[in-house]
Write a protein that holds these residues in place. Structure first.
Motif, mmCIF file in Angstrom:
data_model
loop_
_atom_site.group_PDB
_atom_site.id
_atom_site.type_symbol
_atom_site.label_atom_id
_atom_site.label_comp_id
_atom_site.label_asym_id
_atom_site.label_seq_id
_atom_site.Cartn_x
_atom_site.Cartn_y
_atom_site.Cartn_z
ATOM 1 N N ASP A 55 -1.437 -12.249 29.558
ATOM 2 C CA ASP A 55 -2.568 -12.516 28.677
ATOM 3 C C ASP A 55 -3.266 -11.249 28.193
ATOM 4 O OD1 ASP A 55 -3.688 -11.749 31.076
ATOM 5 O OD2 ASP A 55 -5.129 -13.397 31.188
ATOM 6 N N PRO A 85 -4.352 -8.348 25.736
ATOM 7 C CA PRO A 85 -4.506 -8.364 24.280
ATOM 8 C C PRO A 85 -3.255 -7.850 23.574
ATOM 9 C CG PRO A 85 -6.500 -7.539 25.304
ATOM 10 C CD PRO A 85 -5.476 -7.653 26.396
ATOM 11 N N GLU A 86 -2.883 -8.519 22.502
ATOM 12 C CA GLU A 86 -1.677 -8.150 21.771
ATOM 13 C C GLU A 86 -1.750 -6.723 21.238
ATOM 14 O OE1 GLU A 86 1.148 -9.813 21.609
ATOM 15 O OE2 GLU A 86 0.236 -11.346 22.895
ATOM 16 N N LYS A 107 -2.978 -4.214 22.636
ATOM 17 C CA LYS A 107 -2.668 -3.279 23.711
ATOM 18 C C LYS A 107 -1.168 -3.301 24.035
ATOM 19 C CE LYS A 107 -7.331 -3.480 25.606
ATOM 20 N NZ LYS A 107 -8.194 -3.732 26.771
ATOM 21 N N ASP A 164 -11.459 -7.732 29.556
ATOM 22 C CA ASP A 164 -10.177 -7.649 30.272
ATOM 23 C C ASP A 164 -9.950 -6.275 30.885
ATOM 24 O OD1 ASP A 164 -8.072 -6.120 28.226
ATOM 25 O OD2 ASP A 164 -9.679 -7.165 27.190
ATOM 26 N N GLU A 221 -14.219 -2.644 22.141
ATOM 27 C CA GLU A 221 -13.737 -3.855 22.796
ATOM 28 C C GLU A 221 -14.813 -4.311 23.776
ATOM 29 O OE1 GLU A 221 -10.645 -2.972 26.019
ATOM 30 O OE2 GLU A 221 -10.543 -1.177 24.744
ATOM 31 N N VAL A 231 -9.413 -3.681 20.569
ATOM 32 C CA VAL A 231 -9.826 -5.084 20.549
ATOM 33 C C VAL A 231 -8.946 -5.883 19.601
ATOM 34 C CG1 VAL A 231 -11.589 -4.566 18.792
ATOM 35 C CG2 VAL A 231 -11.787 -6.638 20.178
ATOM 36 N N ASP A 232 -8.514 -7.066 20.045
ATOM 37 C CA ASP A 232 -7.767 -7.960 19.171
ATOM 38 C C ASP A 232 -8.649 -8.426 18.023
ATOM 39 O OD1 ASP A 232 -5.265 -7.951 20.297
ATOM 40 O OD2 ASP A 232 -5.558 -9.769 21.490
ATOM 41 N N VAL A 241 -10.807 -11.574 18.757
ATOM 42 C CA VAL A 241 -11.970 -11.309 19.608
ATOM 43 C C VAL A 241 -13.032 -10.566 18.814
ATOM 44 C CG1 VAL A 241 -12.778 -10.087 21.672
ATOM 45 C CG2 VAL A 241 -10.590 -11.311 21.722
#
Length: 326
Positions: free
Chosen positions: A105, A107-108, A110, A238, A284, A315-316, A319
């Motif tokens: 899970d 963040p994409e 990252k 996260d 983020e 940050v995605d 979000v």
């Protein structure tokens, strides 16, 4: 404890290694923020650091100290994303193979950052699997070196260069900070900052900031010993979700931390929004936790000179959009 504690000499040595690699990030001021909290605020913008977070500092310092024979065997790290990207970037620069154990899970943005830098990802379920066990097994199989995200003397020393820059800049400007606020996950960055503060600005009170229900440092300080978080996932911060303070980091931080501000996800999102709308910075939620502790009044800054460390901006988009509507 298997490793000796780093000291300020180690931070100085790390700064020399990082001189031509890490960005000397700015210490910013903002009149609207000063008016909002009633104090003088300096913002250390580590969101503008290489890979978008302070984590590159510790990762590069640790990897640059590996022997040639160890470097040939590669490295393994576990991280929800920011340390992962720092290790991947340091490994790319130094020509070292890197495997990163990352939660499914994460963040994409990252995950993409790790892959773009040539590292390999081993995904895991943070609710049912142990990232430490997975990483150790990979090391045993390949002979690779484990590079922990915070509980490692070279990582702590590298992160401490952030504090070194802060206090050197303030001294050059003739400013004495009353207090400094920095987010806390495993405690590596704030441990490094504490080493620098102890040497360069011992009268500055150091405060942490961490998410609700993941406030292991606040509870550990209150109890006098390390405690664990019951939950392993479930916060938008996260980057700060660790089970318990590190052995090395807690040994450094326990006698030096003045306190910890515990913030909600909503307060973190509101800080992200404030960062974008007022400071013109992308943050983020975890990277904005210290700012959230300031804006929410969890740590009082009225009439004081305060340094706030903005630790990350990875940050995605979903979000970030959520934050702008919070």
């Amino acid at each position: 404890m298997t490793s000796s504690l780093p000291d300020f000499d180690d931070v100085r040595a790390a700064a020399a290694r990082l001189k031509d690699q890490a960005v000397r990030t700015p210490l910013l001021t903002n009149a609207a923020l000063d008016d909002h909290v009633g104090g003088r605020i300096f913002l250390k913008a580590e969101c503008l650091q290489r890979t978008g977070t302070f984590k590159f500092r510790g990762a590069f310092n640790a990897l640059s100290k590996l022997s040639e024979s160890q470097a040939r065997k590669g490295v393994v790290a576990f991280s929800s994303g920011n340390h992962a990207q720092g290790v991947a970037e340091a490994a790319r620069i130094l020509g070292i193979k890197a495997i990163i154990v990352m939660p499914e899970d994460a963040p994409e943005v990252k995950k993409a950052g790790v892959l773009a830098r040539g590292a390999e990802i081993r995904a895991y379920d943070r609710a049912t699997e142990s990232r430490e066990e997975i990483a150790l097994a990979l090391c045993e199989t390949s002979g690779a070196a484990l590079i922990p995200s915070y509980d490692h003397p070279d990582v702590i020393a590298g992160q401490g260069t952030c504090g070194l820059e802060i206090f050197e800049t303030l001294k050059a400007d003739g400013v004495q900070a009353d207090q400094l606020i920095c987010c806390v996950g495993g405690g590596g960055l704030i441990a490094g900052i504490n080493l620098a503060a102890h040497a360069l600005s011992p009268d500055t009170a150091i405060y942490g900031a961490e998410p609700e229900e993941f406030d292991d440092h606040a509870r550990s300080l209150a109890s006098g010993h390390k405690v664990e978080n019951v939950r392993k996932a479930g916060s938008l911060c996260d980057a700060l979700l660790t089970e318990t303070p590190g052995e090395l980091t807690f040994a450094i931080n326990q006698p030096r931390l003045a306190g910890v501000g515990v913030v909600s996800d909503l307060e973190a999102l509101q800080a992200v929004r404030f960062g974008f709308e007022t400071l013109k910075l992308v943050l983020e939620p975890g990277g904005a936790a210290a700012l959230a502790a300031l804006l929410s009044g969890k740590i009082d800054a009225k009439g004081k000179t305060t340094v706030v460390v903005l630790t990350g901006g990875n940050v995605d988009s979903a979000v970030f959009q959520h934050a702008l509507s919070s």
